[in-house]
Design an enzyme around this catalytic site. Structure first.
Site, PDB file in Angstrom:
ATOM      1  N   PRO A   1      35.239  28.949 -24.811  1.00 44.38           N
ATOM      2  CA  PRO A   1      34.559  30.092 -24.152  1.00 44.38           C
ATOM      3  C   PRO A   1      33.368  30.396 -24.968  1.00 44.38           C
ATOM      4  CG  PRO A   1      36.500  30.962 -25.311  1.00 44.38           C
ATOM      5  CD  PRO A   1      36.507  29.258 -25.492  1.00 44.38           C
ATOM      6  N   CYS A   2      32.260  29.464 -25.122  1.00 40.90           N
ATOM      7  CA  CYS A   2      30.937  29.827 -25.829  1.00 40.90           C
ATOM      8  C   CYS A   2      30.218  31.014 -25.127  1.00 40.90           C
ATOM      9  CB  CYS A   2      30.289  28.721 -25.920  1.00 40.90           C
ATOM     10  SG  CYS A   2      29.896  27.942 -24.424  1.00 40.90           S
TER      11      CYS A   2
END
Length: 180
Positions: A130-131
């Protein structure tokens, strides 16, 4: 062998890649840092991992927090993999900053927010690693390889709180940037 497929999402089509029964990539169309050497990839939409991933994405886009039940194996340097492992620890519905991730890595080995930003930007497995949950130190929305519009949509899906100033900027179509 690297298998690939195209999946449909509410944010547009994505390309996925897998090797040895592990997901190695998930990219939005026209995303920055899309791999160059894809000529030998084999299109295999019925690959079992892609069916599991499609189900996971369906749950995610429905606002659920699905558990990963398949292996991730992103291609990257040792440093990038260390950063991506930190991203996996950011809980659903929460955010972190480049500086906070750098500080966590500092205890292990010298790192800077700029280096972390570079690794975050090159994350080859969007959404699952989850950047999009990484924001600027003062709460500003920062760049996203898939496009800032997609980052904002992912934050909304997870009902992540944004400061009133950032929400106003989003409503006006103005995105303040900060960091790498």
């Amino acid at each position: 062998m690297i298998y690939t497929s195209t999946l449909k999402t509410p944010l547009g089509p994505i390309t996925v890649a897998a090797e040895n029964e592990a997901l190695t990539g998930l990219w939005f169309f026209n995303q920055k840092y899309y791999p160059c050497q894809t000529a030998e990839w084999i299109d295999k939409s019925d690959y079992p991992l892609f069916k599991s991933l499609d189900s996971w994405l369906g749950d995610y886009f429905a606002g659920k927090n699905p558990k990963l039940d398949f292996k991730l194996n992103p291609w990257g340097t040792v440093f990038q993999r260390r950063v991506w492992n930190k991203l996996l620890k950011i809980p659903y519905g929460k955010t972190s900053t480049y500086g906070a991730i750098a500080a966590q890595l500092e205890a292990e080995k010298r790192s800077s927010p700029r280096a972390v930003g570079g690794a975050v930007g090159h994350n080859p497995i969007s959404i699952l690693i989850p950047c999009h949950r990484v924001i600027g130190s003062s709460g500003n929305i920062t760049g996203y390889a898939g496009g800032i519009d997609k980052k904002l949509a992912l934050l909304r899906i997870e009902q992540i709180f944004l400061s009133p100033q950032v929400r106003d900027d989003i409503d006006k179509g103005v995105f303040r940037t900060e960091g790498p």
